[in-house]
Design an enzyme around this catalytic site. Structure first.
Site, mmCIF file in Angstrom:
data_model
loop_
_atom_site.group_PDB
_atom_site.id
_atom_site.type_symbol
_atom_site.label_atom_id
_atom_site.label_comp_id
_atom_site.label_asym_id
_atom_site.label_seq_id
_atom_site.Cartn_x
_atom_site.Cartn_y
_atom_site.Cartn_z
ATOM 1 N N LYS A 1 -5.942 4.356 -4.716
ATOM 2 C CA LYS A 1 -5.691 5.689 -4.205
ATOM 3 C C LYS A 1 -4.183 5.859 -4.009
ATOM 4 O O LYS A 1 -3.498 4.852 -3.891
ATOM 5 C CB LYS A 1 -6.459 5.925 -2.895
ATOM 6 C CG LYS A 1 -6.355 4.740 -1.920
ATOM 7 C CD LYS A 1 -5.798 5.035 -0.586
ATOM 8 C CE LYS A 1 -4.317 5.182 -0.500
ATOM 9 N NZ LYS A 1 -3.664 4.342 0.502
ATOM 10 N N LYS B 1 1.589 5.429 11.579
ATOM 11 C CA LYS B 1 2.273 4.133 11.473
ATOM 12 C C LYS B 1 3.325 4.046 12.574
ATOM 13 O O LYS B 1 3.741 5.057 13.126
ATOM 14 C CB LYS B 1 2.959 4.013 10.112
ATOM 15 C CG LYS B 1 1.987 3.826 8.947
ATOM 16 C CD LYS B 1 2.761 3.511 7.665
ATOM 17 C CE LYS B 1 1.844 3.384 6.462
ATOM 18 N NZ LYS B 1 1.030 2.172 6.489
ATOM 19 N N HIS C 1 -9.047 7.164 2.724
ATOM 20 C CA HIS C 1 -9.834 6.315 3.627
ATOM 21 C C HIS C 1 -10.620 7.115 4.677
ATOM 22 O O HIS C 1 -11.820 6.909 4.837
ATOM 23 C CB HIS C 1 -8.920 5.343 4.386
ATOM 24 C CG HIS C 1 -8.070 4.468 3.505
ATOM 25 N ND1 HIS C 1 -8.503 3.985 2.298
ATOM 26 C CD2 HIS C 1 -6.813 3.968 3.673
ATOM 27 C CE1 HIS C 1 -7.548 3.232 1.761
ATOM 28 N NE2 HIS C 1 -6.513 3.215 2.570
HETATM 29 C C1 BG6 Z 1 -3.340 1.161 2.357
HETATM 30 C C2 BG6 Z 1 -2.229 2.085 2.748
HETATM 31 O O1 BG6 Z 1 -4.305 1.861 1.615
HETATM 32 O O2 BG6 Z 1 -3.952 0.598 3.522
HETATM 33 C C3 BG6 Z 1 -1.216 1.378 3.653
HETATM 34 O O3 BG6 Z 1 -1.578 2.561 1.592
HETATM 35 C C4 BG6 Z 1 -1.917 0.720 4.807
HETATM 36 O O4 BG6 Z 1 -0.239 2.306 4.098
HETATM 37 C C5 BG6 Z 1 -3.067 -0.162 4.332
HETATM 38 O O5 BG6 Z 1 -0.977 -0.060 5.544
HETATM 39 C C6 BG6 Z 1 -3.855 -0.724 5.505
HETATM 40 O O6 BG6 Z 1 -4.912 -1.509 5.026
HETATM 41 P P1 BG6 Z 1 -5.519 -2.696 5.907
HETATM 42 O O7 BG6 Z 1 -6.719 -3.129 5.140
HETATM 43 O O8 BG6 Z 1 -4.440 -3.745 5.994
HETATM 44 O O9 BG6 Z 1 -5.847 -2.108 7.240
#
Ligand code: BG6
Length: 465
Positions: free
Chosen positions: A156, A337, A248
Protein backbone atom coordinates in the site's frame (compact mmCIF):
# COMPACT_ATOMS: atom_id res chain seq x y z
CA UNK A 1 6.68 -23.27 15.71
CA UNK A 2 4.25 -22.22 13.00
CA UNK A 3 1.24 -24.31 12.21
CA UNK A 4 0.34 -24.91 8.60
CA UNK A 5 1.67 -26.82 5.66
CA UNK A 6 4.73 -26.04 3.62
CA UNK A 7 4.07 -23.80 0.63
CA UNK A 8 4.69 -25.06 -2.94
CA UNK A 9 8.08 -24.24 -4.53
CA UNK A 10 8.22 -20.62 -5.65
CA UNK A 11 10.50 -18.02 -7.11
CA UNK A 12 10.15 -14.92 -4.98
CA UNK A 13 11.45 -12.00 -6.98
CA UNK A 14 11.94 -8.90 -4.86
CA UNK A 15 12.13 -5.47 -6.46
CA UNK A 16 13.80 -3.11 -3.99
CA UNK A 17 15.48 -5.85 -1.98
CA UNK A 18 18.04 -3.42 -0.56
CA UNK A 19 15.36 -1.01 0.67
CA UNK A 20 13.99 -0.22 4.07
CA UNK A 21 10.87 -2.36 3.93
CA UNK A 22 12.80 -5.37 2.77
CA UNK A 23 15.35 -4.97 5.57
CA UNK A 24 12.79 -4.36 8.28
CA UNK A 25 9.96 -6.72 7.39
CA UNK A 26 10.41 -8.85 4.30
CA UNK A 27 13.80 -10.49 4.70
CA UNK A 28 13.32 -11.16 8.44
CA UNK A 29 9.99 -12.83 7.54
CA UNK A 30 11.70 -14.97 4.89
CA UNK A 31 14.31 -15.92 7.47
CA UNK A 32 11.56 -17.07 9.87
CA UNK A 33 9.91 -19.08 7.10
CA UNK A 34 13.21 -20.82 6.35
CA UNK A 35 13.81 -21.37 10.07
CA UNK A 36 10.32 -22.87 10.48
CA UNK A 37 10.69 -24.97 7.31
CA UNK A 38 7.66 -23.35 5.74
CA UNK A 39 9.27 -22.95 2.30
CA UNK A 40 9.73 -25.86 -0.11
CA UNK A 41 13.43 -26.70 -0.55
CA UNK A 42 13.41 -25.64 -4.23
CA UNK A 43 12.20 -22.11 -3.37
CA UNK A 44 14.47 -19.33 -4.59
CA UNK A 45 14.64 -15.65 -3.65
CA UNK A 46 15.76 -13.46 -6.50
CA UNK A 47 16.81 -9.98 -5.44
CA UNK A 48 16.49 -7.35 -8.10
CA UNK A 49 18.64 -4.27 -7.83
CA UNK A 50 19.75 -1.49 -10.12
CA UNK A 51 23.20 -1.76 -8.60
CA UNK A 52 25.42 -4.69 -9.43
CA UNK A 53 25.77 -6.35 -6.03
CA UNK A 54 26.21 -9.99 -5.12
CA UNK A 55 24.46 -12.02 -2.44
CA UNK A 56 27.25 -11.56 0.09
CA UNK A 57 27.17 -7.78 -0.34
CA UNK A 58 23.39 -7.81 -0.07
CA UNK A 59 23.45 -9.61 3.27
CA UNK A 60 26.14 -7.29 4.58
CA UNK A 61 24.00 -4.31 3.62
CA UNK A 62 20.83 -5.76 5.16
CA UNK A 63 22.60 -6.60 8.41
CA UNK A 64 19.81 -9.07 9.24
CA UNK A 65 21.68 -10.90 11.97
CA UNK A 66 21.43 -7.97 14.35
CA UNK A 67 17.65 -7.62 13.99
CA UNK A 68 16.71 -11.30 14.39
CA UNK A 69 15.76 -12.30 17.90
CA UNK A 70 16.08 -16.03 17.22
CA UNK A 71 19.21 -16.02 15.07
CA UNK A 72 20.31 -19.46 14.03
CA UNK A 73 23.45 -19.87 11.93
CA UNK A 74 22.24 -22.73 9.76
CA UNK A 75 18.88 -21.11 8.88
CA UNK A 76 20.68 -17.87 8.08
CA UNK A 77 23.13 -19.68 5.79
CA UNK A 78 20.23 -21.55 4.20
CA UNK A 79 18.48 -18.24 3.48
CA UNK A 80 21.65 -16.89 1.90
CA UNK A 81 22.04 -20.04 -0.16
CA UNK A 82 18.61 -19.71 -1.76
CA UNK A 83 19.10 -16.02 -2.55
CA UNK A 84 20.44 -14.91 -5.91
CA UNK A 85 20.87 -11.38 -7.21
CA UNK A 86 19.98 -9.99 -10.63
CA UNK A 87 20.85 -6.52 -11.87
CA UNK A 88 17.92 -4.72 -13.46
CA UNK A 89 17.18 -1.18 -14.55
CA UNK A 90 13.45 -0.71 -13.89
CA UNK A 91 12.96 1.12 -17.20
CA UNK A 92 14.85 -1.29 -19.40
CA UNK A 93 12.67 -3.95 -21.04
CA UNK A 94 15.70 -5.97 -22.07
CA UNK A 95 16.62 -6.38 -18.38
CA UNK A 96 13.20 -7.94 -17.73
CA UNK A 97 13.76 -10.34 -20.61
CA UNK A 98 17.09 -11.25 -19.04
CA UNK A 99 15.28 -11.79 -15.74
CA UNK A 100 12.85 -14.13 -17.48
CA UNK A 101 15.73 -16.09 -18.90
CA UNK A 102 17.37 -16.24 -15.46
CA UNK A 103 14.16 -17.55 -13.84
CA UNK A 104 13.70 -20.17 -16.55
CA UNK A 105 17.26 -21.40 -15.97
CA UNK A 106 16.55 -21.80 -12.26
CA UNK A 107 13.43 -23.82 -13.06
CA UNK A 108 15.25 -25.97 -15.57
CA UNK A 109 18.02 -26.69 -13.09
CA UNK A 110 15.43 -27.70 -10.48
CA UNK A 111 13.45 -29.66 -13.07
CA UNK A 112 10.14 -28.21 -11.94
CA UNK A 113 7.77 -25.43 -12.76
CA UNK A 114 7.42 -22.92 -9.93
CA UNK A 115 4.99 -20.18 -9.01
CA UNK A 116 6.55 -16.80 -9.60
CA UNK A 117 5.93 -14.00 -7.12
CA UNK A 118 6.99 -10.49 -8.06
CA UNK A 119 7.16 -8.48 -4.87
CA UNK A 120 7.19 -4.73 -5.53
CA UNK A 121 8.94 -3.34 -2.48
CA UNK A 122 9.51 0.02 -4.16
CA UNK A 123 7.85 3.46 -3.99
CA UNK A 124 4.30 3.31 -5.43
CA UNK A 125 5.28 5.71 -8.24
CA UNK A 126 7.39 2.91 -9.72
CA UNK A 127 4.51 0.37 -9.91
CA UNK A 128 3.06 1.25 -13.35
CA UNK A 129 6.42 1.00 -15.13
CA UNK A 130 7.37 -2.30 -13.49
CA UNK A 131 3.94 -3.85 -14.10
CA UNK A 132 4.04 -2.82 -17.76
CA UNK A 133 7.54 -4.22 -18.26
CA UNK A 134 6.67 -7.47 -16.48
CA UNK A 135 3.71 -7.81 -18.85
CA UNK A 136 5.62 -6.84 -22.00
CA UNK A 137 8.33 -9.38 -21.24
CA UNK A 138 5.69 -12.08 -20.55
CA UNK A 139 6.72 -12.46 -16.95
CA UNK A 140 2.98 -12.35 -16.23
CA UNK A 141 2.23 -15.76 -17.66
CA UNK A 142 4.03 -18.25 -15.41
CA UNK A 143 6.30 -20.91 -16.82
CA UNK A 144 5.35 -22.27 -20.19
CA UNK A 145 5.92 -25.93 -19.58
CA UNK A 146 3.88 -26.49 -16.46
CA UNK A 147 1.30 -25.21 -14.05
CA UNK A 148 3.25 -22.46 -12.25
CA UNK A 149 1.47 -19.14 -12.11
CA UNK A 150 2.77 -15.63 -11.97
CA UNK A 151 1.60 -13.21 -9.28
CA UNK A 152 2.45 -9.69 -8.18
CA UNK A 153 2.51 -8.48 -4.61
CA UNK A 154 2.22 -4.76 -4.05
CA UNK A 155 2.48 -2.69 -0.92
CA UNK A 156 0.00 0.00 0.00
CA UNK A 157 -0.89 2.65 -0.88
CA UNK A 158 -2.35 1.44 -4.15
CA UNK A 159 -2.70 4.78 -5.90
CA UNK A 160 -2.32 8.25 -4.52
CA UNK A 161 -5.95 9.33 -4.62
CA UNK A 162 -9.21 8.06 -6.13
CA UNK A 163 -8.31 8.96 -9.73
CA UNK A 164 -4.80 7.56 -9.65
CA UNK A 165 -6.04 4.36 -7.97
CA UNK A 166 -8.63 3.90 -10.70
CA UNK A 167 -5.95 4.48 -13.33
CA UNK A 168 -3.51 2.08 -11.68
CA UNK A 169 -6.17 -0.61 -11.41
CA UNK A 170 -7.03 -0.39 -15.08
CA UNK A 171 -3.36 -0.25 -16.16
CA UNK A 172 -2.54 -3.28 -14.03
CA UNK A 173 -5.50 -5.19 -15.44
CA UNK A 174 -3.97 -4.93 -18.92
CA UNK A 175 -1.28 -7.36 -17.79
CA UNK A 176 -2.48 -9.12 -14.64
CA UNK A 177 -5.87 -10.60 -13.81
CA UNK A 178 -7.38 -9.74 -10.40
CA UNK A 179 -6.58 -13.22 -9.07
CA UNK A 180 -2.88 -12.66 -9.91
CA UNK A 181 -2.71 -9.46 -7.84
CA UNK A 182 -2.01 -9.51 -4.10
CA UNK A 183 -2.40 -6.04 -2.56
CA UNK A 184 -0.73 -6.26 0.79
CA UNK A 185 -2.12 -4.64 3.89
CA UNK A 186 0.02 -6.24 6.55
CA UNK A 187 -2.30 -5.06 9.33
CA UNK A 188 -5.04 -7.35 8.02
CA UNK A 189 -2.61 -10.24 8.45
CA UNK A 190 -1.93 -9.41 12.09
CA UNK A 191 -3.25 -12.12 14.37
CA UNK A 192 -5.61 -9.96 16.46
CA UNK A 193 -7.14 -8.44 13.34
CA UNK A 194 -7.84 -11.93 12.00
CA UNK A 195 -9.30 -12.77 15.36
CA UNK A 196 -11.89 -9.97 15.11
CA UNK A 197 -14.08 -12.04 12.78
CA UNK A 198 -13.70 -15.22 14.79
CA UNK A 199 -14.36 -13.44 18.04
CA UNK A 200 -17.42 -11.62 16.71
CA UNK A 201 -19.04 -14.56 14.99
CA UNK A 202 -18.14 -17.41 17.33
CA UNK A 203 -19.23 -15.67 20.55
CA UNK A 204 -22.94 -15.18 20.46
CA UNK A 205 -22.89 -12.69 23.35
CA UNK A 206 -21.13 -10.22 21.07
CA UNK A 207 -22.59 -11.30 17.74
CA UNK A 208 -26.10 -10.56 18.99
CA UNK A 209 -25.13 -7.09 20.22
CA UNK A 210 -23.16 -5.98 17.20
CA UNK A 211 -25.30 -3.04 16.04
CA UNK A 212 -26.38 0.50 16.86
CA UNK A 213 -28.89 -0.69 19.47
CA UNK A 214 -26.02 -1.68 21.72
CA UNK A 215 -22.88 0.01 20.47
CA UNK A 216 -22.25 3.69 21.18
CA UNK A 217 -19.06 4.28 19.20
CA UNK A 218 -16.13 2.55 17.52
CA UNK A 219 -12.57 3.85 17.48
CA UNK A 220 -9.80 2.36 15.37
CA UNK A 221 -6.49 3.95 16.27
CA UNK A 222 -2.84 3.43 15.45
CA UNK A 223 -0.43 5.48 17.51
CA UNK A 224 3.30 5.25 16.99
CA UNK A 225 6.16 6.60 19.04
CA UNK A 226 8.53 6.58 16.13
CA UNK A 227 8.63 9.45 13.70
CA UNK A 228 9.21 8.85 10.02
CA UNK A 229 12.48 7.08 10.82
CA UNK A 230 14.49 8.64 8.01
CA UNK A 231 11.94 7.78 5.32
CA UNK A 232 11.45 11.36 4.08
CA UNK A 233 11.24 10.40 0.42
CA UNK A 234 8.52 7.85 1.13
CA UNK A 235 6.56 9.86 3.66
CA UNK A 236 6.64 13.46 2.47
CA UNK A 237 4.28 12.92 -0.52
CA UNK A 238 2.11 10.55 1.53
CA UNK A 239 1.20 11.67 5.04
CA UNK A 240 -0.72 9.86 7.75
CA UNK A 241 -4.08 9.83 5.96
CA UNK A 242 -2.72 7.87 3.01
CA UNK A 243 -0.17 5.88 4.98
CA UNK A 244 -2.60 4.51 7.59
CA UNK A 245 -6.22 5.61 7.29
CA UNK A 246 -6.82 4.83 3.61
CA UNK A 247 -5.33 1.38 4.04
CA UNK A 248 -4.82 -0.24 7.46
CA UNK A 249 -7.52 1.54 9.45
CA UNK A 250 -10.28 1.38 6.86
CA UNK A 251 -9.52 -2.30 6.23
CA UNK A 252 -9.85 -2.96 9.95
CA UNK A 253 -13.04 -0.90 10.18
CA UNK A 254 -14.49 -2.91 7.28
CA UNK A 255 -13.78 -6.11 9.23
CA UNK A 256 -15.40 -4.68 12.37
CA UNK A 257 -18.57 -3.56 10.58
CA UNK A 258 -19.12 -6.28 7.98
CA UNK A 259 -22.04 -8.71 8.10
CA UNK A 260 -21.43 -12.30 8.99
CA UNK A 261 -20.54 -14.23 5.81
CA UNK A 262 -22.33 -17.55 5.17
CA UNK A 263 -18.91 -19.15 5.23
CA UNK A 264 -15.46 -17.77 6.05
CA UNK A 265 -14.26 -18.06 2.44
CA UNK A 266 -12.13 -15.42 0.77
CA UNK A 267 -14.88 -14.45 -1.69
CA UNK A 268 -17.58 -14.08 0.93
CA UNK A 269 -15.38 -12.15 3.33
CA UNK A 270 -14.38 -9.74 0.57
CA UNK A 271 -17.96 -9.38 -0.61
CA UNK A 272 -19.20 -8.41 2.85
CA UNK A 273 -16.21 -6.23 3.65
CA UNK A 274 -16.66 -4.35 0.37
CA UNK A 275 -20.33 -3.83 1.20
CA UNK A 276 -19.43 -2.45 4.64
CA UNK A 277 -16.85 -0.07 3.12
CA UNK A 278 -19.29 1.08 0.46
CA UNK A 279 -21.87 1.91 3.14
CA UNK A 280 -19.46 4.37 4.79
CA UNK A 281 -20.46 7.95 4.08
CA UNK A 282 -17.70 10.22 2.79
CA UNK A 283 -17.59 13.48 4.77
CA UNK A 284 -19.10 16.41 2.83
CA UNK A 285 -16.32 18.67 1.61
CA UNK A 286 -17.55 21.67 3.58
CA UNK A 287 -17.73 19.64 6.79
CA UNK A 288 -14.22 18.16 6.71
CA UNK A 289 -13.00 21.12 8.77
CA UNK A 290 -15.29 20.01 11.61
CA UNK A 291 -14.91 16.26 11.33
CA UNK A 292 -11.19 15.86 10.94
CA UNK A 293 -7.91 16.83 12.58
CA UNK A 294 -4.53 17.05 10.87
CA UNK A 295 -1.33 17.56 12.78
CA UNK A 296 2.41 17.58 12.30
CA UNK A 297 5.07 17.01 14.95
CA UNK A 298 7.22 20.02 15.62
CA UNK A 299 10.54 18.67 14.33
CA UNK A 300 9.13 17.18 11.14
CA UNK A 301 9.84 20.07 8.75
CA UNK A 302 13.47 20.05 9.75
CA UNK A 303 13.67 16.27 9.44
CA UNK A 304 12.45 16.35 5.83
CA UNK A 305 14.35 19.57 5.05
CA UNK A 306 11.20 21.28 3.82
CA UNK A 307 10.34 24.41 5.77
CA UNK A 308 6.94 24.69 4.08
CA UNK A 309 5.91 21.04 4.37
CA UNK A 310 2.17 20.58 4.97
CA UNK A 311 2.40 16.79 5.26
CA UNK A 312 0.43 15.51 8.24
CA UNK A 313 2.01 13.08 10.67
CA UNK A 314 -1.25 12.86 12.61
CA UNK A 315 -4.72 12.34 11.16
CA UNK A 316 -8.12 11.75 12.69
CA UNK A 317 -11.53 11.57 11.02
CA UNK A 318 -15.04 10.90 12.22
CA UNK A 319 -17.38 9.17 9.83
CA UNK A 320 -20.71 7.32 9.81
CA UNK A 321 -22.22 4.38 8.00
CA UNK A 322 -25.43 4.33 6.00
CA UNK A 323 -26.04 0.72 6.94
CA UNK A 324 -29.26 0.54 8.93
CA UNK A 325 -27.48 -1.46 11.64
CA UNK A 326 -24.82 1.21 12.11
CA UNK A 327 -26.66 4.45 11.59
CA UNK A 328 -25.72 7.17 14.11
CA UNK A 329 -22.76 5.25 15.51
CA UNK A 330 -19.71 7.55 15.26
CA UNK A 331 -16.71 5.81 13.76
CA UNK A 332 -13.32 7.32 14.55
CA UNK A 333 -10.12 6.62 12.64
CA UNK A 334 -7.06 8.04 14.36
CA UNK A 335 -3.36 7.71 13.62
CA UNK A 336 -0.17 9.53 14.37
CA UNK A 337 3.60 9.34 14.54
CA UNK A 338 5.94 10.88 17.09
CA UNK A 339 3.42 10.35 19.90
CA UNK A 340 3.86 9.42 23.55
CA UNK A 341 2.84 5.78 23.11
CA UNK A 342 2.80 2.92 20.63
CA UNK A 343 -0.68 1.47 20.53
CA UNK A 344 -2.89 0.13 17.78
CA UNK A 345 -6.31 -1.01 18.82
CA UNK A 346 -9.98 -1.25 18.03
CA UNK A 347 -12.16 -0.01 20.86
CA UNK A 348 -15.85 -0.80 20.75
CA UNK A 349 -17.79 1.11 23.40
CA UNK A 350 -21.19 -0.26 24.37
CA UNK A 351 -24.17 1.79 25.44
CA UNK A 352 -24.73 1.95 29.19
CA UNK A 353 -27.02 3.93 31.45
CA UNK A 354 -25.67 7.28 32.58
CA UNK A 355 -24.34 6.28 35.98
CA UNK A 356 -22.80 2.95 34.92
CA UNK A 357 -19.13 2.59 34.05
CA UNK A 358 -18.26 2.17 30.39
CA UNK A 359 -18.46 -1.34 28.91
CA UNK A 360 -15.95 -1.75 26.17
CA UNK A 361 -14.33 -4.41 24.08
CA UNK A 362 -10.77 -3.72 22.98
CA UNK A 363 -8.85 -5.64 20.33
CA UNK A 364 -5.19 -4.90 21.12
CA UNK A 365 -3.32 -5.19 17.83
CA UNK A 366 0.05 -3.65 18.76
CA UNK A 367 1.73 -4.19 21.23
CA UNK A 368 0.80 -6.92 23.72
CA UNK A 369 -1.68 -8.51 21.31
CA UNK A 370 -4.86 -9.58 22.96
CA UNK A 371 -8.50 -8.87 23.68
CA UNK A 372 -9.87 -7.02 26.65
CA UNK A 373 -13.41 -6.59 27.92
CA UNK A 374 -14.02 -3.80 30.40
CA UNK A 375 -16.95 -4.60 32.64
CA UNK A 376 -18.53 -3.10 35.74
CA UNK A 377 -18.11 -5.19 38.88
CA UNK A 378 -18.87 -4.57 42.54
CA UNK A 379 -16.13 -2.86 44.45
CA UNK A 380 -15.23 -5.15 47.36
CA UNK A 381 -16.50 -3.82 50.69
CA UNK A 382 -19.71 -2.95 52.51
CA UNK A 383 -21.23 -0.66 49.88
CA UNK A 384 -22.51 -1.25 46.34
CA UNK A 385 -20.04 0.90 44.51
CA UNK A 386 -19.10 -0.12 40.98
CA UNK A 387 -15.62 -0.45 39.62
CA UNK A 388 -14.50 -1.00 36.03
CA UNK A 389 -12.57 -4.26 35.69
CA UNK A 390 -10.66 -5.58 32.69
CA UNK A 391 -11.10 -9.22 31.62
CA UNK A 392 -7.99 -9.90 29.68
CA UNK A 393 -6.84 -12.33 27.03
CA UNK A 394 -3.20 -12.00 26.05
CA UNK A 395 -1.53 -14.06 23.31
CA UNK A 396 1.79 -13.94 25.12
CA UNK A 397 0.39 -14.91 28.53
CA UNK A 398 -2.42 -17.28 27.64
CA UNK A 399 -1.09 -19.06 24.56
CA UNK A 400 2.54 -19.33 25.62
CA UNK A 401 3.50 -22.33 23.56
CA UNK A 402 1.66 -21.41 20.43
CA UNK A 403 3.93 -18.98 18.56
CA UNK A 404 2.20 -17.59 15.50
CA UNK A 405 3.53 -16.29 12.20
CA UNK A 406 3.95 -12.53 12.05
CA UNK A 407 2.03 -10.54 9.45
CA UNK A 408 4.71 -10.65 6.73
CA UNK A 409 5.30 -14.38 7.13
CA UNK A 410 1.57 -14.91 6.73
CA UNK A 411 1.37 -12.60 3.71
CA UNK A 412 4.18 -14.44 1.94
CA UNK A 413 2.86 -17.93 2.59
CA UNK A 414 -0.69 -16.99 1.57
CA UNK A 415 0.54 -15.38 -1.64
CA UNK A 416 2.57 -18.48 -2.52
CA UNK A 417 -0.52 -20.58 -1.84
CA UNK A 418 -2.75 -18.20 -3.81
CA UNK A 419 -5.09 -17.42 -0.90
CA UNK A 420 -6.54 -13.90 -1.27
CA UNK A 421 -8.39 -13.69 2.05
CA UNK A 422 -5.98 -11.29 3.75
CA UNK A 423 -5.30 -9.08 0.71
CA UNK A 424 -7.22 -6.01 -0.42
CA UNK A 425 -9.30 -6.26 -3.58
CA UNK A 426 -9.52 -3.47 -6.14
CA UNK A 427 -13.09 -2.73 -5.02
CA UNK A 428 -12.00 -2.35 -1.40
CA UNK A 429 -9.14 -0.08 -2.40
CA UNK A 430 -11.49 2.15 -4.40
CA UNK A 431 -14.10 2.20 -1.62
CA UNK A 432 -11.41 3.40 0.80
CA UNK A 433 -10.19 6.11 -1.55
CA UNK A 434 -13.79 7.32 -1.92
CA UNK A 435 -13.93 7.86 1.85
CA UNK A 436 -10.66 9.76 2.13
CA UNK A 437 -10.92 11.77 -1.12
CA UNK A 438 -12.96 14.69 0.34
CA UNK A 439 -10.51 14.82 3.24
CA UNK A 440 -7.57 15.04 0.82
CA UNK A 441 -9.37 17.79 -1.10
CA UNK A 442 -10.24 19.79 1.98
CA UNK A 443 -6.81 19.47 3.57
CA UNK A 444 -5.30 20.79 0.36
CA UNK A 445 -7.09 24.08 1.03
CA UNK A 446 -6.11 24.02 4.73
CA UNK A 447 -9.50 23.03 6.14
CA UNK A 448 -8.85 22.43 8.99
CA UNK A 449 -5.50 24.08 9.71
CA UNK A 450 -2.50 21.90 10.34
CA UNK A 451 -1.86 21.82 14.09
CA UNK A 452 1.71 21.47 15.21
CA UNK A 453 2.25 19.16 18.19
CA UNK A 454 5.28 18.44 20.28
CA UNK A 455 7.25 15.32 19.36
CA UNK A 456 6.58 12.70 22.03
CA UNK A 457 3.30 14.27 23.19
CA UNK A 458 -0.24 12.86 22.96
CA UNK A 459 -0.80 14.76 19.70
CA UNK A 460 -3.37 17.38 18.76
CA UNK A 461 -6.67 17.69 20.62
CA UNK A 462 -9.41 15.65 18.94
CA UNK A 463 -12.02 15.93 21.67
CA UNK A 464 -14.26 18.16 19.54
CA UNK A 465 -14.78 15.49 16.88
C1 BG6 B 1 3.51 0.75 7.50
C2 BG6 B 1 3.57 2.24 7.45
O1 BG6 B 1 2.50 0.28 6.64
O2 BG6 B 1 3.25 0.30 8.83
C3 BG6 B 1 4.59 2.78 8.46
O3 BG6 B 1 3.91 2.67 6.15
C4 BG6 B 1 4.33 2.21 9.82
O4 BG6 B 1 4.54 4.20 8.48
C5 BG6 B 1 4.24 0.69 9.78
O5 BG6 B 1 5.39 2.60 10.70
C6 BG6 B 1 3.85 0.11 11.13
O6 BG6 B 1 3.75 -1.28 11.04
P1 BG6 B 1 3.98 -2.20 12.32
O7 BG6 B 1 3.59 -3.56 11.85
O8 BG6 B 1 5.44 -2.07 12.68
O9 BG6 B 1 3.09 -1.67 13.40
Amino acid sequence: MNNGSQAAPAQIVIFGITGDLSRKYLMPALYQLVNNKMLAPETRIVGVSRKDINTEELYQKLDLKSSLDNYNESSYEELKKITQMQTLDLDNLQDYQNLKHFLTEIEEAAGICMNQLFYLSVPPAAYPGIIKNLGESELNSGCHHGTGVSRILVEKPFGYDLDSANKLISETSLYFKEDQIFRIDHYVAKETVQNILTFRFQNHIFDAEWNNQHIAKIEVSAKEKIGIAGRAVFYEPLGALRDFIQSHLLQILGIVLMDKPNELSSDQIHQNKTKALNELVPIKLDNVGNLSVRGQYDTYKEEVSNASSQTETFAAIKIFSNDEKWQNVPLYLITGKGLDERKTEVKVTFKTNNDEPENSLIFRIVPNEGIEVDLATKKPGYGNELVSTAMNFSYAEDLKNDGHPNAYERVLVDAIKGDHTLFATSEEVLASWRIVQPVIDSWKINQPDLSIYELGSSGPDISHL
